[in-house]
Scaffold this motif. Structure first.
Motif, PDB file in Angstrom:
ATOM      1  N   ASP A   1       0.810  -1.225   0.000  1.00 36.38           N
ATOM      2  CA  ASP A   1       0.000   0.000   0.000  1.00 36.38           C
ATOM      3  C   ASP A   1       0.845   1.278   0.000  1.00 36.38           C
ATOM      4  OD1 ASP A   1       0.743  -0.171   2.597  1.00 36.38           O
ATOM      5  OD2 ASP A   1      -1.261  -0.532   3.405  1.00 36.38           O
ATOM      6  N   VAL A   2       2.113   1.176   0.387  1.00 37.60           N
ATOM      7  CA  VAL A   2       2.996   2.347   0.295  1.00 37.60           C
ATOM      8  C   VAL A   2       3.163   2.713  -1.187  1.00 37.60           C
ATOM      9  CG1 VAL A   2       5.350   3.169   0.674  1.00 37.60           C
ATOM     10  CG2 VAL A   2       4.208   1.871   2.444  1.00 37.60           C
TER      11      VAL A   2
ATOM     12  N   LEU B   1      14.102   2.397   1.658  1.00 41.20           N
ATOM     13  CA  LEU B   1      13.570   1.404   2.602  1.00 41.20           C
ATOM     14  C   LEU B   1      14.413   0.130   2.613  1.00 41.20           C
ATOM     15  CD1 LEU B   1       9.690   1.773   2.249  1.00 41.20           C
ATOM     16  CD2 LEU B   1      11.204   2.670   4.002  1.00 41.20           C
TER      17      LEU B   1
ATOM     18  N   SER C   1      -3.831   0.901   6.793  1.00 38.76           N
ATOM     19  CA  SER C   1      -2.541   0.821   7.493  1.00 38.76           C
ATOM     20  C   SER C   1      -1.813   2.161   7.442  1.00 38.76           C
ATOM     21  CB  SER C   1      -1.685  -0.234   6.812  1.00 38.76           C
ATOM     22  OG  SER C   1      -1.466   0.172   5.470  1.00 38.76           O
TER      23      SER C   1
ATOM     24  N   ALA D   1      -0.229   3.634   5.353  1.00 43.06           N
ATOM     25  CA  ALA D   1       0.659   3.634   4.178  1.00 43.06           C
ATOM     26  C   ALA D   1       1.539   4.882   4.120  1.00 43.06           C
ATOM     27  CB  ALA D   1      -0.155   3.486   2.883  1.00 43.06           C
ATOM     28  N   LEU D   2       2.037   5.299   5.276  1.00 42.50           N
ATOM     29  CA  LEU D   2       2.950   6.456   5.278  1.00 42.50           C
ATOM     30  C   LEU D   2       4.331   5.992   4.816  1.00 42.50           C
ATOM     31  CD1 LEU D   2       1.957   8.056   8.693  1.00 42.50           C
ATOM     32  CD2 LEU D   2       1.199   8.702   6.407  1.00 42.50           C
ATOM     33  N   TYR D   3       5.104   6.919   4.277  1.00 42.13           N
ATOM     34  CA  TYR D   3       6.461   6.578   3.865  1.00 42.13           C
ATOM     35  C   TYR D   3       7.332   6.603   5.126  1.00 42.13           C
ATOM     36  CZ  TYR D   3       4.186   8.116  -0.435  1.00 42.13           C
ATOM     37  OH  TYR D   3       3.294   8.272  -1.459  1.00 42.13           O
ATOM     38  N   PRO D   4       7.795   5.427   5.596  1.00 42.09           N
ATOM     39  CA  PRO D   4       8.409   5.377   6.919  1.00 42.09           C
ATOM     40  C   PRO D   4       9.717   6.143   7.034  1.00 42.09           C
ATOM     41  CG  PRO D   4       8.409   3.194   5.871  1.00 42.09           C
ATOM     42  CD  PRO D   4       7.683   4.111   4.963  1.00 42.09           C
ATOM     43  N   HIS D   5      10.406   6.355   5.894  1.00 46.58           N
ATOM     44  CA  HIS D   5      11.719   6.993   5.956  1.00 46.58           C
ATOM     45  C   HIS D   5      11.618   8.507   5.779  1.00 46.58           C
ATOM     46  CE1 HIS D   5      10.548   6.146   1.900  1.00 46.58           C
ATOM     47  NE2 HIS D   5      11.486   6.919   1.407  1.00 46.58           N
TER      48      HIS D   5
ATOM     49  N   ASN E   1       6.258  13.465   3.994  1.00 43.79           N
ATOM     50  CA  ASN E   1       5.129  12.600   3.637  1.00 43.79           C
ATOM     51  C   ASN E   1       4.022  13.389   2.959  1.00 43.79           C
ATOM     52  OD1 ASN E   1       4.626   9.606   4.375  1.00 43.79           O
ATOM     53  ND2 ASN E   1       6.029  10.334   5.948  1.00 43.79           N
TER      54      ASN E   1
ATOM     55  N   ARG F   1       9.336  11.429  12.200  1.00 43.36           N
ATOM     56  CA  ARG F   1       9.102  10.280  11.311  1.00 43.36           C
ATOM     57  C   ARG F   1       7.860   9.535  11.796  1.00 43.36           C
ATOM     58  NH1 ARG F   1      14.303   8.232   9.166  1.00 43.36           N
ATOM     59  NH2 ARG F   1      15.200  10.090   8.231  1.00 43.36           N
TER      60      ARG F   1
ATOM     61  N   ARG G   1       7.276   6.560  12.687  1.00 44.03           N
ATOM     62  CA  ARG G   1       7.392   5.637  13.824  1.00 44.03           C
ATOM     63  C   ARG G   1       7.407   6.371  15.174  1.00 44.03           C
ATOM     64  NH1 ARG G   1      12.652   4.960  11.743  1.00 44.03           N
ATOM     65  NH2 ARG G   1      14.205   5.948  13.061  1.00 44.03           N
ATOM     66  N   LYS G   2       7.627   7.687  15.133  1.00 43.78           N
ATOM     67  CA  LYS G   2       7.624   8.461  16.380  1.00 43.78           C
ATOM     68  C   LYS G   2       6.236   9.040  16.670  1.00 43.78           C
ATOM     69  CE  LYS G   2      12.262   8.728  16.991  1.00 43.78           C
ATOM     70  NZ  LYS G   2      12.956   8.272  18.180  1.00 43.78           N
TER      71      LYS G   2
END
Lengths: 286, 359
Positions: A181-182, A204, B83, B85-89, B95, B130, B132-133
């Motif tokens: 989904d990303v 990633l 979910s 679907a954010l860009y984790p990095h 974002n 980010r 995750r924070k």
């Protein structure tokens, strides 16, 4: 609680004993041997003997140069190639995916001697298919085994052939762990597939790429099989002699265990140093 | 005008058909919720509107323009994923701006849009963090923010609150409602939670096994369900269903006798043709439509198993003499202390054996 720990250690004891005798002790012992002159009987303690020789030994510097040259050229090329293979394997358009996955991974399980023999045949001056192909497109034959540059290129080609698929499988596993989904979100954001690769997949995958690089660096620092079997013990004239081969020559042909131990520790130190630099360069910047 | 029209939309995965000819007309600025149990095809329908799934048959039009073969990015929609679907990095700011930056949108405009979205969602102080924070609720806001910066004609939400805890879900529900009012955009929202559907929607589309069971305003579905499925799905606790039989007809309507309980009869007015005497039917009674003895058509004695006290209201979990489970809503002050209680049925719904409503 102490009682329970004691029981656990009793169960662990056989393993710890074997681990100590065959793993820890050789590490310590070889370090101590590196401080001894081992070509006299009996061996005598001479701290500067081997380490001093190392600093002034042209064969050692030749081996370091060859090893680093392979490292600097072959590892990035191989990881890039592995990335391309992983992207292809990950493509939903690919048919018979399992077959390709097996084909890419197969070189790892082929016996080293067998694959080296095949490479020697393929690159043979007169009978090799590679020279025949070069000839057929109007290029001159290359004497892969008698000149240093082609011999080094051959080693790099062989190592790349053997390990690119292995790294591709690791990278593929990393790619498949990126949630679909990303990419869907990026597609809706009008981001092209190519930009998705560079701005989503690569960042990633960074931890996995770093892992592959570390494994490859360690592997290349210990490189032995290819220069030993394909270019016949680091030939021509030491032109492809790596640190692993120098260690073998000193330890098991000249029976100079002290010097071989010093070379072994230098190899380990170099691998650790390069890996640390690389981890520092690729660290997560907050 | 951001209308969305689905005409006979079909989705097949191989030979397996999962959406069987959906017809929905969504008006500009409307908030429509697709609701149904897992596997009913609601997310597939949403993904077909987004263009993330191909359409096997039928037509989808957005703003009056056929979009069957239009790329997802060109449909004028934005989607919020379950979910996130954010860009984790990337940071929150990255974002939000990623899509605009990648498509060469002028920087000043990108900055303006990002700032506006951050203000609307009150995430301005999180811009450097980010994903995750961030907490679940904050991530959800960022995901919605990413949709807002695209300034779409239609917002699509795919179960956006299902990963949040109960308290946060209520809070975000209110936020999304507020956002709808503020932006005035067309919104399509998928959920399996009927409470979310009831509280958010202008209209609800109830789906089951790829079929649309009913489309209507929340209270219309609640008060006037078309069938047993909708009646049972909408409302919490769900409607009680009691087996019954048609035993006659009088001036007021058909007379129904509850199974295994002679003399427990209710009369149900019917506008359409009445089923034959002897036909098996199902009587549906909402928990709040049980009254005290004597308040309705007929009285019913039930044995109480469990009482749930929720403060102002309590729910009695009970069994009829015929062994059917029923849930009865009572004011907390009126909860009986006996193990048996006589209740009356003040309002009921009648369904035929196939589950269709008899009106």
């Amino acid at each position: 609680m102490r009682n329970r720990n004691a029981t656990a250690y009793r169960f662990l004891a056989p393993y710890l004993l074997i681990f100590s005798v065959f793993w820890v002790w050789p590490i310590i012992s070889s370090f101590m041997i590196s401080f001894q002159a081992t070509r006299t009987v009996p061996w005598r303690f001479a701290p500067g003997f081997n380490w001093g020789r190392l600093i002034g030994d042209p064969a050692f510097f030749n081996a370091v140069k060859n090893t680093l040259l392979i490292l600097v050229i072959q590892v990035p090329v191989m990881i890039a190639l592995a990335m391309v293979m992983a992207v292809l394997l990950n493509s939903p358009l690919l048919k018979a995916r399992g077959l390709y996955r097996f084909a890419f991974f197969a070189p790892v399980v082929v016996g080293e001697v067998a694959y080296s023999a095949v490479f020697r045949l393929m690159f043979s001056l007169d009978f090799g298919i590679v020279n025949k192909l070069l000839n057929s497109i109007g290029l001159p034959k290359i004497d892969w085994f008698s000149n240093v540059t082609p011999a080094m290129a051959l080693i790099m080609i062989a190592v790349t052939w053997r390990w690119a698929g292995y790294n591709a499988i690791i990278l593929l596993a990393g790619m498949q762990s990126i949630p679909e989904d990303v990419y869907e979100a990026a597609t809706l954001d009008r981001v092209s597939k190519l930009k998705q690769f560079f701005h989503i997949t690569l960042p990633l995958l960074k931890p996995v790429i770093v892992f592959c690089l570390v494994l490859s660096i360690i592997g290349t620092m210990q490189l032995f099989t290819e220069p030993f079997l394909i270019t016949e013990r680091g030939g021509p004239g030491g032109g492809t002699e790596t640190l692993g081969l120098l260690l073998y020559r000193q330890g098991f042909r000249s029976l100079n265990f002290g010097y071989a131990s010093a070379v072994a520790y230098t190899m380990a130190a170099l691998a650790i140093a390069i890996t640390l630099v690389q981890l520092w360069l690729t660290r997560e910047k907050q | 005008m951001a209308t969305v029209t689905l005409s006979n939309v079909v989705k097949r995965f191989g030979a397996f058909e999962v959406v069987h000819g959906a017809n929905i007309d969504i008006k500009h600025g409307e908030f429509v919720v697709f609701v149904g149990p897992s596997g009913c095809g609601k997310s597939t329908l949403l993904r077909m509107i987004a263009g993330l799934e191909d359409i096997s048959g039928g037509e989808i039009a957005i703003g009056g323009k056929l979009v069957n073969d239009v790329e997802p990015a060109d449909r004028g929609i934005a989607m919020v994923f379950q979910s996130y679907a954010l860009y984790p990095h990337m940071s929150v700011e990255q974002n939000l701006s990623f899509g605009l930056r990648m498509t060469g949108n002028p920087k000043a405009d990108t900055d303006r849009r990002v700032k506006r979205a951050a203000e609307i969602l009150r995430i301005s102080e999180l811009m450097d963090r980010r994903p995750r924070k961030l907490s679940g609720g904050q991530r959800q806001r960022v995901a919605i923010g990413r949709a807002i910066v695209r300034e779409p004609q239609v917002f699509l939400f795919d179960e956006p609150l299902s990963n949040l805890d109960a308290e946060l879900r209520v809070q975000m529900r209110v936020e999304i409602s507020r956002l709808h009012k503020e932006l005035g955009a067309t919104m399509i929202y998928v959920t399996h939670d009927q409470t979310e559907a009831m509280t958010l929607a202008d209209r609800i589309v109830v789906l089951r096994a790829g079929h649309i069971e009913q489309i209507g305003r929340p209270l219309d579905l609640y008060d006037d369900p078309d069938n047993l499925f909708v009646a049972g799905f909408v409302g919490s606790p769900k409607m009680n269903f009691i087996k019954a039989q048609i035993v006659g007809q009088d001036a007021r309507g058909v007379v129904v006798e509850l199974a295994g309980q002679e003399k427990t009869r209710i009369t149900q007015p019917l506008a359409g043709a009445a089923p034959e005497v002897g036909s098996k039917v199902i009587v549906g009674v909402r928990p709040e439509h049980f009254g005290s003895a004597g308040e309705g058509d007929t009285d019913l004695v039930v044995a109480i198993d469990v009482v749930e006290h929720l403060g102002g209201t309590s729910f009695l979990y009970a069994r009829t003499a015929h062994g059917e489970d029923v849930v009865i809503q009572r004011d907390a002050a009126k909860v009986p202390t006996t193990s048996e209680v006589t209740v009356s049925i003040r309002k009921s719904y009648l369904f035929d054996e196939k589950g269709l409503r008899l009106r």
